[in-house]
Design an enzyme around this catalytic site. Structure first.
Site, PDB file in Angstrom:
ATOM      1  N   SER A   8       0.839  -1.200   0.000  1.00 15.57           N
ATOM      2  CA  SER A   8       0.000   0.000   0.000  1.00 15.57           C
ATOM      3  C   SER A   8       0.870   1.245   0.000  1.00 15.57           C
ATOM      4  O   SER A   8       1.669   1.467   0.922  1.00 15.57           O
ATOM      5  CB  SER A   8      -0.887   0.022   1.248  1.00 15.57           C
ATOM      6  OG  SER A   8      -1.476   1.300   1.355  1.00 15.57           O
ATOM      7  N   HIS A  31      -1.135  -1.094  -4.275  1.00 13.42           N
ATOM      8  CA  HIS A  31      -2.443  -0.826  -3.662  1.00 13.42           C
ATOM      9  C   HIS A  31      -2.546   0.672  -3.378  1.00 13.42           C
ATOM     10  O   HIS A  31      -1.684   1.252  -2.718  1.00 13.42           O
ATOM     11  CB  HIS A  31      -2.541  -1.627  -2.365  1.00 13.42           C
ATOM     12  CG  HIS A  31      -3.835  -1.512  -1.639  1.00 13.42           C
ATOM     13  ND1 HIS A  31      -4.934  -2.293  -1.938  1.00 13.42           N
ATOM     14  CD2 HIS A  31      -4.208  -0.728  -0.594  1.00 13.42           C
ATOM     15  CE1 HIS A  31      -5.936  -1.993  -1.109  1.00 13.42           C
ATOM     16  NE2 HIS A  31      -5.520  -1.036  -0.286  1.00 13.42           N
ATOM     17  N   ASP A  33      -4.870   3.621  -1.809  1.00 12.79           N
ATOM     18  CA  ASP A  33      -5.976   3.905  -0.898  1.00 12.79           C
ATOM     19  C   ASP A  33      -6.540   5.293  -1.168  1.00 12.79           C
ATOM     20  O   ASP A  33      -5.889   6.300  -0.896  1.00 12.79           O
ATOM     21  CB  ASP A  33      -5.477   3.829   0.553  1.00 12.79           C
ATOM     22  CG  ASP A  33      -5.199   2.401   0.977  1.00 12.79           C
ATOM     23  OD1 ASP A  33      -6.100   1.569   0.846  1.00 12.79           O
ATOM     24  OD2 ASP A  33      -4.065   2.134   1.436  1.00 12.79           O
ATOM     25  N   MET A  35      -9.197   8.040  -0.222  1.00 13.53           N
ATOM     26  CA  MET A  35     -10.008   8.411   0.946  1.00 13.53           C
ATOM     27  C   MET A  35     -10.561   9.812   0.756  1.00 13.53           C
ATOM     28  O   MET A  35      -9.853  10.698   0.261  1.00 13.53           O
ATOM     29  CB  MET A  35      -9.147   8.384   2.205  1.00 13.53           C
ATOM     30  CG  MET A  35      -8.427   7.060   2.421  1.00 13.53           C
ATOM     31  SD  MET A  35      -7.579   7.070   3.998  1.00 13.53           S
ATOM     32  CE  MET A  35      -6.740   5.478   3.947  1.00 13.53           C
ATOM     33  N   HIS A  64      -8.319   0.950  -3.894  1.00 14.15           N
ATOM     34  CA  HIS A  64      -9.261   0.696  -2.790  1.00 14.15           C
ATOM     35  C   HIS A  64      -9.944   2.008  -2.448  1.00 14.15           C
ATOM     36  O   HIS A  64      -9.321   2.913  -1.880  1.00 14.15           O
ATOM     37  CB  HIS A  64      -8.459   0.143  -1.598  1.00 14.15           C
ATOM     38  CG  HIS A  64      -9.251  -0.037  -0.347  1.00 14.15           C
ATOM     39  ND1 HIS A  64      -8.649  -0.210   0.884  1.00 14.15           N
ATOM     40  CD2 HIS A  64     -10.585  -0.097  -0.121  1.00 14.15           C
ATOM     41  CE1 HIS A  64      -9.583  -0.347   1.807  1.00 14.15           C
ATOM     42  NE2 HIS A  64     -10.768  -0.286   1.230  1.00 14.15           N
ATOM     43  N   MET A  66     -12.170   4.271  -0.413  1.00 12.54           N
ATOM     44  CA  MET A  66     -12.841   4.498   0.881  1.00 12.54           C
ATOM     45  C   MET A  66     -13.542   5.845   0.773  1.00 12.54           C
ATOM     46  O   MET A  66     -13.114   6.849   1.367  1.00 12.54           O
ATOM     47  CB  MET A  66     -11.806   4.459   2.010  1.00 12.54           C
ATOM     48  CG  MET A  66     -11.355   3.034   2.322  1.00 12.54           C
ATOM     49  SD  MET A  66      -9.761   2.984   3.147  1.00 12.54           S
ATOM     50  CE  MET A  66      -8.704   3.106   1.707  1.00 12.54           C
ATOM     51  N   MET A 135     -11.683  -6.207   5.210  1.00 16.78           N
ATOM     52  CA  MET A 135     -10.824  -5.288   5.975  1.00 16.78           C
ATOM     53  C   MET A 135     -10.484  -5.928   7.312  1.00 16.78           C
ATOM     54  O   MET A 135     -11.380  -6.363   8.054  1.00 16.78           O
ATOM     55  CB  MET A 135     -11.527  -3.948   6.209  1.00 16.78           C
ATOM     56  CG  MET A 135     -11.640  -3.057   4.979  1.00 16.78           C
ATOM     57  SD  MET A 135     -10.057  -2.670   4.196  1.00 16.78           S
ATOM     58  CE  MET A 135      -9.195  -1.792   5.517  1.00 16.78           C
ATOM     59  N   PHE A 141      -6.452   4.413   8.146  1.00 21.34           N
ATOM     60  CA  PHE A 141      -5.053   4.696   8.469  1.00 21.34           C
ATOM     61  C   PHE A 141      -4.203   3.435   8.365  1.00 21.34           C
ATOM     62  O   PHE A 141      -4.698   2.332   8.619  1.00 21.34           O
ATOM     63  CB  PHE A 141      -4.928   5.258   9.890  1.00 21.34           C
ATOM     64  CG  PHE A 141      -5.733   6.512  10.080  1.00 21.34           C
ATOM     65  CD1 PHE A 141      -5.218   7.744   9.687  1.00 21.34           C
ATOM     66  CD2 PHE A 141      -7.012   6.447  10.590  1.00 21.34           C
ATOM     67  CE1 PHE A 141      -5.975   8.898   9.816  1.00 21.34           C
ATOM     68  CE2 PHE A 141      -7.785   7.604  10.728  1.00 21.34           C
ATOM     69  CZ  PHE A 141      -7.261   8.834  10.339  1.00 21.34           C
ATOM     70  N   ASP A 173      -6.614  -6.600   4.150  1.00 16.48           N
ATOM     71  CA  ASP A 173      -5.972  -5.278   4.169  1.00 16.48           C
ATOM     72  C   ASP A 173      -6.034  -4.729   5.585  1.00 16.48           C
ATOM     73  O   ASP A 173      -7.124  -4.517   6.121  1.00 16.48           O
ATOM     74  CB  ASP A 173      -6.716  -4.368   3.188  1.00 16.48           C
ATOM     75  CG  ASP A 173      -6.138  -2.955   3.091  1.00 16.48           C
ATOM     76  OD1 ASP A 173      -5.053  -2.709   3.638  1.00 16.48           O
ATOM     77  OD2 ASP A 173      -6.803  -2.116   2.456  1.00 16.48           O
ATOM     78  N   GLY A 174      -4.840  -4.493   6.151  1.00 18.71           N
ATOM     79  CA  GLY A 174      -4.762  -3.877   7.472  1.00 18.71           C
ATOM     80  C   GLY A 174      -4.041  -4.760   8.468  1.00 18.71           C
ATOM     81  O   GLY A 174      -4.484  -5.875   8.755  1.00 18.71           O
TER      82      GLY A 174
HETATM   83  C1  DX5 Z   1      -6.279   1.360   5.637  1.00 18.40           C
HETATM   84  C2  DX5 Z   1      -5.816   1.071   4.246  1.00 18.40           C
HETATM   85  C3  DX5 Z   1      -4.694   0.130   4.147  1.00 18.40           C
HETATM   86  C4  DX5 Z   1      -3.413   0.585   4.818  1.00 18.40           C
HETATM   87  C5  DX5 Z   1      -2.799  -0.631   5.403  1.00 18.40           C
HETATM   88  O1  DX5 Z   1      -7.475   2.034   5.591  1.00 18.40           O
HETATM   89  O2  DX5 Z   1      -6.896   0.512   3.496  1.00 18.40           O
HETATM   90  O3  DX5 Z   1      -4.441  -0.238   2.792  1.00 18.40           O
HETATM   91  O4  DX5 Z   1      -2.499   1.187   3.944  1.00 18.40           O
HETATM   92  O5  DX5 Z   1      -1.694  -0.259   6.170  1.00 18.40           O
HETATM   93  P1  DX5 Z   1      -0.950  -1.271   7.145  1.00 18.40           P
HETATM   94  O6  DX5 Z   1      -0.465  -2.421   6.305  1.00 18.40           O
HETATM   95  O7  DX5 Z   1       0.134  -0.447   7.710  1.00 18.40           O
HETATM   96  O8  DX5 Z   1      -1.962  -1.734   8.158  1.00 18.40           O
HETATM   97 ZN    ZN Z   2      -6.439  -0.314   1.477  1.00 16.60          ZN
END
Ligand code: DX5
Ligand code: ZN
Length: 222
Positions: A8, A31, A33, A35, A64, A66, A135, A141, A173-174
């Site tokens: 990510s 990946h 993200d 947001m 992804h 969000m 998730m 974050f 993811d996460g």
């Molecule tokens: C969180 C994101 C993730 C994030 C994961 O909302 O969707 O993709 O980058 O980060 P780590 O691997 O540090 O948990």
């Molecule tokens: Zn993500």
């Protein structure tokens, strides 16, 4: 199918994105993200920026979203030419229509579930998507810790995909790291997003390979 490792870029240096995309060249997808500061309390990239990231990336992008109102905005990201667009189940009114639209635009279509969103309402519609994203932290974050309570949902999703005889990928993811990836792979995930684990590593290529090897070993143990 071998495990896919999708670092990510939320954990990359946003002022050096091209450099930090190059650093993950041995991964499978980058990946991204997206947001909107409404669906989650954080703000990142819009479709124009994602299009430029795709231009300079040697890896296909796994986007992804969000964001609220995915029905309206998700197609913009597919039009930017990315390989995969995942929208949140909680942010769409018409997931089947949206998934069909994304596929028509040439992207793989994914549906994402927050940790507390059940997978059951989507199991009858598995043929409409290419990926389910479970998730394993609350979205918003990087750097949070993996929620083990999501493992049964990963398992149920994998069982439903196998029973239906479909090739739907299951992404987590996460909080994915060397210490959690085997549990997720054992439960049935085959696509692994990792932000802080990859970008925080001493050697990024070694970390990507170590994650892949651990996931492959855990899934072949079945
Ligand atoms: C969180 C994101 C993730 C994030 C994961 O909302 O969707 O993709 O980058 O980060 P780590 O691997 O540090 O948990
Ligand atoms: Zn993500």
């Amino acid at each position: 199918m071998p495990a896919l490792i999708n670092p990510s870029i939320l954990s990359a240096d946003f002022a050096n994105l091209e450099r930090d995309l190059g650093a993950i060249a041995t991964a499978d997808y980058a990946h991204v993200d997206v947001m909107d500061n409404h669906f989650v309390p954080n703000l990142t990239f819009g479709p124009q920026m994602v299009g430029r990231i795709q231009d300079v990336s040697t890896l296909p992008l796994d986007v992804h979203l969000m964001i609220e109102d995915a029905d309206r905005w998700a197609p913009e990201f597919a039009r930017a030419g990315v390989a995969s667009v995942t929208f949140h189940a909680e942010a769409t009114q018409a997931p089947v229509r949206l998934a069909r639209e994304l596929r028509r635009l040439g992207a793989r279509a994914g549906v994402a579930l927050r940790p507390a969103t059940p997978v059951e309402p989507f199991l009858d519609l598995l043929g409409e998507v290419d990926m389910i994203l479970v998730m394993t932290v609350e979205p918003g974050f990087g750097g949070q810790s993996f929620i083990d309570g999501t493992l049964p949902k990963i398992r149920r999703a994998r069982e439903a995909v196998s029973e239906a005889g479909l090739d739907v990928w299951i992404q987590v993811d996460g909080g994915v790291s060397r210490s959690t990836i085997e549990r997720a792979a054992d439960a049935g995930a085959n696509v692994f997003v990792a932000g802080s684990a990859v970008y925080g590593a001493q050697s990024i290529p070694d970390e990507i390979q170590a994650l892949r090897d651990l996931a492959d070993a855990a899934s072949h143990a079945h």
